[in-house]
Design a protein around this motif. Structure first.
Motif, mmCIF file in Angstrom:
data_model
loop_
_atom_site.group_PDB
_atom_site.id
_atom_site.type_symbol
_atom_site.label_atom_id
_atom_site.label_comp_id
_atom_site.label_asym_id
_atom_site.label_seq_id
_atom_site.Cartn_x
_atom_site.Cartn_y
_atom_site.Cartn_z
ATOM 1 N N ASP A 117 43.713 76.310 38.359
ATOM 2 C CA ASP A 117 43.826 77.436 37.427
ATOM 3 C C ASP A 117 42.826 77.310 36.285
ATOM 4 O O ASP A 117 42.133 78.262 35.940
ATOM 5 N N LYS A 118 42.760 76.119 35.701
ATOM 6 C CA LYS A 118 41.821 75.877 34.599
ATOM 7 C C LYS A 118 40.382 76.026 35.093
ATOM 8 O O LYS A 118 39.540 76.613 34.407
ATOM 9 N N LEU A 119 40.106 75.521 36.271
ATOM 10 C CA LEU A 119 38.777 75.623 36.862
ATOM 11 C C LEU A 119 38.365 77.084 37.007
ATOM 12 O O LEU A 119 37.227 77.459 36.689
ATOM 13 N N GLY A 120 39.278 77.913 37.451
ATOM 14 C CA GLY A 120 38.980 79.337 37.623
ATOM 15 C C GLY A 120 38.605 80.009 36.315
ATOM 16 O O GLY A 120 37.656 80.801 36.256
ATOM 17 N N VAL A 121 39.327 79.678 35.240
ATOM 18 C CA VAL A 121 39.049 80.278 33.934
ATOM 19 C C VAL A 121 37.695 79.797 33.404
ATOM 20 O O VAL A 121 36.910 80.588 32.881
ATOM 21 N N ILE A 122 37.419 78.512 33.546
ATOM 22 C CA ILE A 122 36.136 77.977 33.074
ATOM 23 C C ILE A 122 34.993 78.610 33.856
ATOM 24 O O ILE A 122 33.950 78.950 33.292
ATOM 25 N N GLU B 246 44.925 82.382 30.492
ATOM 26 C CA GLU B 246 43.470 82.421 30.349
ATOM 27 C C GLU B 246 43.069 82.428 28.878
ATOM 28 O O GLU B 246 42.104 81.771 28.488
ATOM 29 N N MET B 247 43.819 83.165 28.053
ATOM 30 C CA MET B 247 43.530 83.196 26.617
ATOM 31 C C MET B 247 43.657 81.802 26.009
ATOM 32 O O MET B 247 42.848 81.417 25.152
ATOM 33 N N GLY B 248 44.635 81.039 26.446
ATOM 34 C CA GLY B 248 44.828 79.682 25.940
ATOM 35 C C GLY B 248 43.654 78.779 26.260
ATOM 36 O O GLY B 248 43.208 77.985 25.419
ATOM 37 N N ILE B 249 43.121 78.903 27.463
ATOM 38 C CA ILE B 249 41.967 78.092 27.863
ATOM 39 C C ILE B 249 40.737 78.506 27.063
ATOM 40 O O ILE B 249 40.012 77.660 26.527
ATOM 41 N N ILE B 250 40.493 79.814 26.961
ATOM 42 C CA ILE B 250 39.311 80.310 26.235
ATOM 43 C C ILE B 250 39.403 79.915 24.764
ATOM 44 O O ILE B 250 38.412 79.497 24.157
ATOM 45 N N GLU B 251 40.600 80.026 24.193
ATOM 46 C CA GLU B 251 40.801 79.743 22.776
ATOM 47 C C GLU B 251 40.448 78.297 22.419
ATOM 48 O O GLU B 251 40.031 78.009 21.304
ATOM 49 N N ALA B 252 40.582 77.393 23.386
ATOM 50 C CA ALA B 252 40.268 75.988 23.137
ATOM 51 C C ALA B 252 38.787 75.795 22.809
ATOM 52 O O ALA B 252 38.418 74.808 22.167
ATOM 53 N N TYR B 253 37.945 76.717 23.218
ATOM 54 C CA TYR B 253 36.501 76.596 22.981
ATOM 55 C C TYR B 253 36.047 77.359 21.732
ATOM 56 O O TYR B 253 34.899 77.243 21.332
ATOM 57 N N LEU B 254 36.942 78.116 21.156
ATOM 58 C CA LEU B 254 36.591 78.887 19.964
ATOM 59 C C LEU B 254 36.898 78.075 18.712
ATOM 60 O O LEU B 254 37.840 77.283 18.705
ATOM 61 N N PRO B 255 36.130 78.283 17.647
ATOM 62 C CA PRO B 255 36.418 77.564 16.401
ATOM 63 C C PRO B 255 37.734 78.043 15.802
ATOM 64 O O PRO B 255 38.220 79.124 16.126
ATOM 65 N N ALA B 256 38.282 77.248 14.906
ATOM 66 C CA ALA B 256 39.544 77.600 14.257
ATOM 67 C C ALA B 256 39.388 78.901 13.479
ATOM 68 O O ALA B 256 38.364 79.160 12.852
ATOM 69 N N LYS B 257 40.414 79.731 13.551
ATOM 70 C CA LYS B 257 40.393 81.037 12.886
ATOM 71 C C LYS B 257 40.639 80.890 11.391
ATOM 72 O O LYS B 257 41.395 80.021 10.963
ATOM 73 N N LEU B 258 40.007 81.768 10.615
ATOM 74 C CA LEU B 258 40.263 81.830 9.181
ATOM 75 C C LEU B 258 41.633 82.458 8.953
ATOM 76 O O LEU B 258 42.024 83.363 9.686
#
Length: 147
Positions: free
Chosen positions: A21-26, A82-94
């Motif tokens: 699952d993680k592989l698919g999102v990446i 998928e949002m959880g996986i993508i969010e791991a690569y985004l910087p922390a939100k203000l």
């Protein structure tokens, strides 16, 4: 290590670990980055990769809303994963206070006085807070500041 290299390394690790699952999102993220590179005929830097990932997050938020409205919790669950996986690569939100401070600084530096100047202020904030601020919240704060 650039964000693109990090994605590639994580893809390899997910393959080795059997995390399908993680592989698919990446792979989806790498495909979106590669598609943009091909379309624009450029090599994306980290900032541009973040913009692409933010776009993917927005698409998934919209999908979750639509799936929940259609009572398709099974599909909404996939999008949230998928949002959880993508969010791991985004910087922390203000947070709200950070966004308000940035908007105040933008208004001061651009000399904005009315709603006509909203585009300048939002553009300024977008440049400074690339990937760290929800632009919908920024827009609301700018409207409030200029009203």
């Amino acid at each position: 290590m650039s964000l693109k290299q990090q994605l590639t390394e994580d893809m390899k690790n997910a393959m080795r670990g059997g995390e399908k699952d993680k592989l698919g999102v990446i792979r989806l993220m790498l495909a979106a980055v590669k598609q943009r590179e091909v379309d624009e005929r450029i090599e994306l830097d980290d900032t541009q990769v973040l913009v692409t990932l933010e776009k993917m997050m927005k698409q998934r938020r919209d999908s979750v809303t639509q799936f929940e409205a259609a009572s398709r919790e099974d599909l909404a669950k996939i999008e949230r994963y998928e949002m959880g996986i993508i969010e791991a690569y985004l910087p922390a939100k203000l947070d709200e206070a950070g966004i308000e401070a940035l908007v105040r600084q933008a208004v001061a530096e651009t000399g904005a006085t009315s709603m006509k100047d909203m585009g300048k202020v939002v553009g300024w904030v977008k440049d400074k807070a690339a990937g760290t601020a929800d632009m919908a919240v920024v827009s609301q704060k700018v409207k409030a500041a200029l009203a």
